[in-house]
Design an enzyme around this catalytic site. Structure first.
Site, PDB file in Angstrom:
ATOM      1  N   ARG A   1       0.842  -1.201   0.000  1.00 13.46           N
ATOM      2  CA  ARG A   1       0.000   0.000   0.000  1.00 13.46           C
ATOM      3  C   ARG A   1       0.869   1.240   0.000  1.00 13.46           C
ATOM      4  O   ARG A   1       1.929   1.267   0.614  1.00 13.46           O
ATOM      5  CB  ARG A   1      -0.882   0.044   1.256  1.00 13.46           C
ATOM      6  CG  ARG A   1      -1.859  -1.095   1.367  1.00 13.46           C
ATOM      7  CD  ARG A   1      -2.907  -1.069   0.306  1.00 13.46           C
ATOM      8  NE  ARG A   1      -3.771   0.111   0.373  1.00 13.46           N
ATOM      9  CZ  ARG A   1      -4.581   0.467  -0.628  1.00 13.46           C
ATOM     10  NH1 ARG A   1      -4.621  -0.222  -1.745  1.00 13.46           N
ATOM     11  NH2 ARG A   1      -5.346   1.527  -0.508  1.00 13.46           N
ATOM     12  N   VAL A   2       0.387   2.273  -0.672  1.00 15.05           N
ATOM     13  CA  VAL A   2       1.150   3.513  -0.655  1.00 15.05           C
ATOM     14  C   VAL A   2       1.159   4.078   0.756  1.00 15.05           C
ATOM     15  O   VAL A   2       2.125   4.677   1.192  1.00 15.05           O
ATOM     16  CB  VAL A   2       0.593   4.521  -1.675  1.00 15.05           C
ATOM     17  CG1 VAL A   2       1.297   5.849  -1.555  1.00 15.05           C
ATOM     18  CG2 VAL A   2       0.789   3.971  -3.075  1.00 15.05           C
ATOM     19  N   ASP A   3       0.079   3.824   1.516  1.00 12.98           N
ATOM     20  CA  ASP A   3       0.134   4.275   2.909  1.00 12.98           C
ATOM     21  C   ASP A   3       0.996   3.323   3.742  1.00 12.98           C
ATOM     22  O   ASP A   3       1.259   3.564   4.898  1.00 12.98           O
ATOM     23  CB  ASP A   3      -1.263   4.484   3.519  1.00 12.98           C
ATOM     24  CG  ASP A   3      -2.165   3.266   3.325  1.00 12.98           C
ATOM     25  OD1 ASP A   3      -1.630   2.177   3.066  1.00 12.98           O
ATOM     26  OD2 ASP A   3      -3.392   3.406   3.408  1.00 12.98           O
ATOM     27  N   ASP A   4       1.453   2.225   3.144  1.00 12.31           N
ATOM     28  CA  ASP A   4       2.456   1.376   3.785  1.00 12.31           C
ATOM     29  C   ASP A   4       3.828   1.694   3.201  1.00 12.31           C
ATOM     30  O   ASP A   4       4.738   0.873   3.244  1.00 12.31           O
ATOM     31  CB  ASP A   4       2.165  -0.123   3.540  1.00 12.31           C
ATOM     32  CG  ASP A   4       0.954  -0.596   4.323  1.00 12.31           C
ATOM     33  OD1 ASP A   4       0.565   0.111   5.262  1.00 12.31           O
ATOM     34  OD2 ASP A   4       0.405  -1.651   3.995  1.00 12.31           O
ATOM     35  N   VAL A   5       3.949   2.859   2.583  1.00 10.04           N
ATOM     36  CA  VAL A   5       5.236   3.273   2.058  1.00 10.04           C
ATOM     37  C   VAL A   5       5.823   4.263   3.045  1.00 10.04           C
ATOM     38  O   VAL A   5       5.149   5.179   3.496  1.00 10.04           O
ATOM     39  CB  VAL A   5       5.100   3.916   0.660  1.00 10.04           C
ATOM     40  CG1 VAL A   5       6.394   4.589   0.249  1.00 10.04           C
ATOM     41  CG2 VAL A   5       4.735   2.849  -0.368  1.00 10.04           C
TER      42      VAL A   5
END
Length: 693
Positions: free
Chosen positions: A561-565
């Site tokens: 996920r981009v929010d897991d980036v």
């Protein structure tokens, strides 16, 4: 469509026939040797490719090319293989994916009249498959099992449909289903679809609050549940959770008149089940009395089929709405090609029907193909870690589809739990839910599949309805950890921060250009949030929320996920990348990485690490884990903190609850939120206790 179509892979179109060589890659042919090197290229064997539905890159490229250049022709040819009471109009699809041009709209086969339950059941019975096993059910305890043929399944579905109609459920009404993996769960989904009701399955691990939220949002006529379920040694009283949710929802102004409750006698008795007369009804007391045939409610292709709530970043669940026709065609087609399905296959997907995987690839996709499906009530490591392979041997399962989390947790245990079973029946393996790290891919390939079964490592989402990027087992050489290439009709693009498409070898945000039949049409009651979340970030595209890179050969690699980036000193680091590096360490069984605030670097990397059984915690081991990441990715990706984790907080479907890990990492312990959906809530206390070790 530009003429340099799939230019990234053009150079490979001759490869599997032996011409040309990809630099720095070792070719491994299925069944001949172990996959070991980081950069192995794993070819399907000649025998496998020879019998595959798509047997070469050339065939894939021709089909994919047609699917994006002539989507109307490609998909209407496939749709014509299904039963339609009335054919769709002149326009096969219409779409607007650009917020600048007006409201987002996706329609496929509009005006076509059909029914997905009819296509799953009646059509197969009429084709002579009435006596074929539709479903093998495997209970929590060994030796507790059942099965239904297609004819028997149709009869069971009709009885429930008749009951629902009798209590006033009509086309378009919502029905909430809160059931464990009993045969009654797919039966309930199909019974709703038969009469045009909209099912909303809520995973039977969600808390009363979560269930109440969903009831208030979709206002169902009836809720279907069971009194209790056993998962492993633990009994979960589902009816008590439903009672609490119904109390809560009526305080919020939504009351449900009927709670149809299945008596799951292996878990608890009627006497021990709290009861509200006038509202609660025992399934076994009423359903068997109804007729075993039921008229089909014919619906438009764009009539809603189901709602499935998915967690939003704000915490308020989003009701993803899928419609009938496009979803039907897309799930059937993705199932058929991604698993190279043959009528003789026995197929087991370990997912729960409470998630999209259980909708598309336990119930609808397989049954639209007339497949035999295994449904498993229990836990994959109960009574021990050999349970999956025991079931594989018992039912001669040929296609096995599971999540990387399950693969990694079984990897922790001795290989003898796998090797003491034959597993000879296995032909294709599959992975779903998150990127599978290369070391888990290789264990799955080498140990479970005896180095002879291709792995369909599928990338897709609740919102996409079906697979978007996936290997086709007979067509392409595989790279461990790569989702490979787009499915038919799918045009993935990688864009930079400004939304510009990036060509060739690159990394960025994964978007999709153009619609596909399985796409969700809206978020229930909130079209504005639908547009804002998925179509506004990069105008003109569907934004997946995932990061992705494409290598020089055109293979796609999901980075999470981009929010897991995590953005460390200007370096964008995908958490999945760091986790993969950590699990390469011989003593690390599993890892989960989150970002934390860092006064110097902006964000720091915080890693929760589960060690192999019996390995003691030590400062040396911490240093060697950090070194592993430095060596694999670079010093910029080295974890700032390693937090020992006897276990990770996971839902019962095996999804790691990163939200909880973020709160523990940043010591916001009073903000942990609802942890009732975890398979083992006690893990949270263990992690807090080890915070300063």
């Amino acid at each position: 469509m530009s003429s340099n179509y799939l230019r990234h892979v053009e150079s490979m179109s001759q490869l599997p026939s032996g011409a040309g060589k990809i630099s720095q890659l070792n070719a491994v042919v299925l069944g001949e040797s172990l996959a070991s090197e980081e950069n192995d290229l794993i070819f399907p064997s000649k025998e496998f490719s020879g019998q595959a539905l798509v047997s070469s890159p050339q065939q894939y490229m021709e089909m994919h090319k047609r699917s994006v250049e002539d989507p109307a022709g490609f998909w209407s040819d496939i749709a014509s293989e299904f039963y339609w009471k009335q054919k769709w109009g002149d326009q096969v699809f219409s779409e607007n994916l650009d917020v600048r041009k007006g409201p987002i709209r996706i329609e496929w086969f509009k005006g076509g009249i059909t029914n997905i339950c009819y296509n799953c059941l009646d059509k197969n019975v009429e084709a002579g498959l009435g006596d074929k096993i539709a479903m093998y059910w495997e209970g929590n305890e060994i030796g507790v099992d059942a099965s239904l043929t297609y004819s028997e399944l149709l009869q069971r579905v009709c009885q429930l449909s008749n009951y629902l109609k009798d209590i006033g459920v009509k086309k378009g009404d919502a029905v909430v289903i809160y059931l464990p993996m009993l045969m009654e769960l797919p039966i309930a989904m199909l019974a709703c679809a038969r009469i045009g009701a909209v099912h909303s399955v809520v995973f039977a691990g969600f808390s009363a609050d979560s269930l109440a939220q969903r009831i208030v949002d979709c206002k169902p006529k009836v809720i279907l549940t069971c009194n209790a379920v056993k998962r492993g040694p633990k009994t979960i009283n589902l009816k008590a959770i439903v009672d609490a949710a119904l109390d809560q929802s009526s305080k919020d102004g939504v009351s449900v008149d009927v709670c149809l409750t299945y008596e799951n006698s292996s878990a608890t008795t009627r006497e021990n089940t709290k009861w509200q007369n006038g509202r609660d009804v025992w399934w076994q007391d009423v359903i068997p009395k109804y007729p075993t045939s039921c008229e089909v409610e014919w619906v438009d292709a764009e009539d809603p089929l189901f709602l499935l709530y998915t967690s939003g970043s704000t915490g308020k669940p989003k009701g993803v709405l899928h419609t009938t026709g496009g979803y039907m065609i897309y799930t059937a087609t993705t199932f058929k090609y991604a698993f190279d399905y043959k009528p003789t296959d026995v197929y087991w997907c370990t997912a729960d029907c409470g998630w999209i995987t259980g909708h598309s690839y336990v119930t609808y996709g397989p049954m639209l193909n007339g497949a035999t499906v295994v449904v498993f009530e229990g836990a994959p490591n109960y009574p021990d870690s050999g349970r999956c392979w025991d079931i594989v041997d018992k039912h001669k399962i040929s296609i096995f589809y599971t999540a990387p989390t399950l693969v990694r947790s079984l990897m922790r245990d001795d290989d003898k739990f796998v090797t003491r079973y034959s597993r000879k029946s296995l032909r294709v393996l599959g992975s779903v839910g998150e990127p599978i790290n290369p070391s888990a891919w290789r264990w799955f390939f080498n140990v479970v599949g005896d180095s002879r079964c291709p792995i369909s490592d599928t990338w897709w989402q609740t919102e996409t309805g079906g697979f978007m990027i996936t290997p086709l087992p007979g067509a392409w050489p595989q790279k461990p950890g790569s989702a490979t290439f787009p499915f038919f009709g799918v045009q993935p693009v990688i864009v930079d921060e400004k939304g510009n498409e990036i060509e060739g070898e690159c990394g960025g945000y994964l978007c999709v250009k153009g619609s596909w039949p399985g796409a969700f049409r809206t978020l229930f009651g909130d079209h504005e949030r639908y547009e804002t979340t998925y179509f506004k970030p990069f105008a003109g595209y569907y934004f997946s929320g995932d990061g992705c890179s494409r290598d020089k050969d055109g293979y796609y690699w999901l980075t999470g996920r981009v929010d897991d980036v995590i953005n460390v000193s200007g370096h964008r680091i995908g958490t999945a990348e760091v986790e993969s590096a950590l699990v390469l360490h011989p003593q690390c069984a599993e890892a989960a990485v989150v970002g934390i605030d860092h006064e110097v670097k902006g964000q720091g990397i915080y890693a929760f690490v589960t060690l192999l059984e019996g390995v003691p915690y030590s400062e040396e081991l911490r240093k060697s884990l950090v070194l592993m990441v430095r060596n694999q990715i670079g010093a910029f990706a080295a974890p700032d903190r390693i937090h020992w984790a006897p276990g990770l907080p996971k839902t019962r479907s095996g999804k790691i609850m990163r939200r909880i890990l973020r709160k523990i990492a940043s010591r916001q312990l009073e903000e942990l939120g609802d942890i009732s959906t975890l398979a083992d809530p006690s893990v949270v206390d263990q992690l807090i206790a080890l915070a300063d070790v």
